[in-house]
Design a protein around this motif. Sequence first.
Motif, short mmCIF file in Angstrom:
data_model
loop_
_atom_site.label_atom_id
_atom_site.label_comp_id
_atom_site.label_asym_id
_atom_site.label_seq_id
_atom_site.Cartn_x
_atom_site.Cartn_y
_atom_site.Cartn_z
N VAL A 96 0.84 -1.21 0.00
CA VAL A 96 0.00 0.00 0.00
C VAL A 96 0.87 1.25 0.00
N SER A 151 -1.43 11.66 2.30
CA SER A 151 -2.29 10.53 1.98
C SER A 151 -1.76 9.26 2.63
N SER A 154 -2.33 9.59 6.38
CA SER A 154 -3.75 9.47 6.72
C SER A 154 -4.20 8.02 6.64
N TRP A 155 -3.67 7.27 5.66
CA TRP A 155 -4.02 5.85 5.60
C TRP A 155 -3.50 5.12 6.83
N PRO A 159 -6.87 3.57 8.37
CA PRO A 159 -6.70 2.67 7.23
C PRO A 159 -8.02 2.10 6.72
N GLN A 160 -8.10 1.98 5.39
CA GLN A 160 -9.24 1.35 4.74
C GLN A 160 -8.83 0.96 3.32
N TRP A 175 -8.10 1.59 -4.38
CA TRP A 175 -7.14 2.68 -4.27
C TRP A 175 -7.81 4.01 -3.95
N ILE A 178 -8.11 4.02 -0.34
CA ILE A 178 -6.80 4.13 0.30
C ILE A 178 -6.30 5.57 0.28
N THR A 181 -8.86 8.62 2.55
CA THR A 181 -9.36 8.09 3.81
C THR A 181 -10.18 9.15 4.54
#
Length: 478
Positions: A96, A151, A154-155, A159-160, A175, A178, A181
């Motif tokens: 990721v 970014s 923040s993930w 996380p997602q 993506w 990701i 978020t």
Amino acid sequence: MDTFLGLDATLLARIQFGFTVSFHFIFPAISIGLASYLAVLNGLYLWKGNDTYLRLFNYWVKIFAICFAMGVVSGIVMSYQFGTNWSGFSDLAGPVVGPLMAYEVLTAFFLEAGFLGIMLFGRRKVGPGLHMFATLMVAVGTAISATWILSVNSWMQTPQGFSMNEAGQFVPEDWWAIVFTPSFPYRLAHTLTATYLTTAFLVGGVAAWHLLRGGQANPGVRRMFSMAMWMIVVTAPLQVVLGHEHGLNTLEYQPAKIAAMEGHFESHPDGAPLILFGIPDQAAQEMRYELSIPNLSSVIFGKGWTGALPGLDTVAPEDQPPVAVVFWSFRVMVGLGFLMLGMGAWALWTRLRGDLYASPWLHRAAVLMGPSGLVAVIAGWITTEVGRQPYVVYGALRTADAVSPLGADAVGWSLMAFIVIYFTVFGAGVLYILRLMSHPPEAGEHGARVEPGPIRSAGLTPQQQYPGRGNPSADPAE
């Protein structure tokens, strides 16, 4: 347990990364804001033909170049640590994080590097239009770079968009989820505004220093002080609003971090107090010598006077962040934020009275507040990152599982080496920047003279072709 000066390898690795990223963060915090400031100065020079703006551009572009270079070098060192100290994180989260970091290089760093040389050295070679475009591209590139880095961060915070394979690796599934978020827009807006506010206080502090040293007659000093104070008036209240919205988002997705920031060891079902000061005792799970305002924390977070807020008693002790660090770093950030608000109001009042350039106490305060933006962004970063502990990917990957299998001695001695080298190399760079700032922008500022060929083709007057001659510095906006 294997330790170095009483510290284990995981904590030493965290300290080492925190030390290097703190040094690194200083330079992008300046260069992002300065890049936009330079674009504004260059645009105003081309629009108004007033060489005061060109003089300021040439003054600050040298400082920008040094900050940009030191930011790049310190950033490379950080990237190596993913392989040396955080191999577990690189292995498990790499699918990721790796592409997102690559996008930052491909879209932002290449853009900055491609146009930086034109911005620094190309005014007399490419003409004013292309030089202005290059300056804008550098400014845009710094903002895009911050966007991708935030970014990634923040993930890690919220996380997602992933699944886990049999090896425990994070596998990208969506993506868009990701990159965008739930915390990303708040974190991006808050951080970018912080860089502009940091630059405004830095520029204002330098200008105030020269005003105190008899620079009231220098149009460049007056102009940059005026522009900095206007920027503070606009961005300081905006930053407070953005910070509040970011806090509401953090309460929704990371309530343990908010509990640590607020110092709430206990849940408050009937309204949580706003703890102004106190001494957190995490072992006893209580706040000692507390000075607080009843129910105000619930009001700030939009819960009403008797709204409930969860405390750290809802979190297992092994999942709690280090409360003392988060509690105090948050107060440093917020305290400086209110001082910035006061500085903006004071500057606006003196401007309305016509005393903006003749108020020595305002100028002394501006000098003292010059580095305040840098301190605030470091305090905010500490609040965010330490408040995420004990996770490196919040709720999904613990920090202890992300660290490399190194001995404490290896990490400890490399940390000592980093401290010596950083303070030597980057200390020399900072001293050189201060030396550049120690003299005011003058008519003979290097690079101020423009070749007549490309400028004449743009339709500018001889006065604009040869800045510094005659009286082009008479600006009615002064």
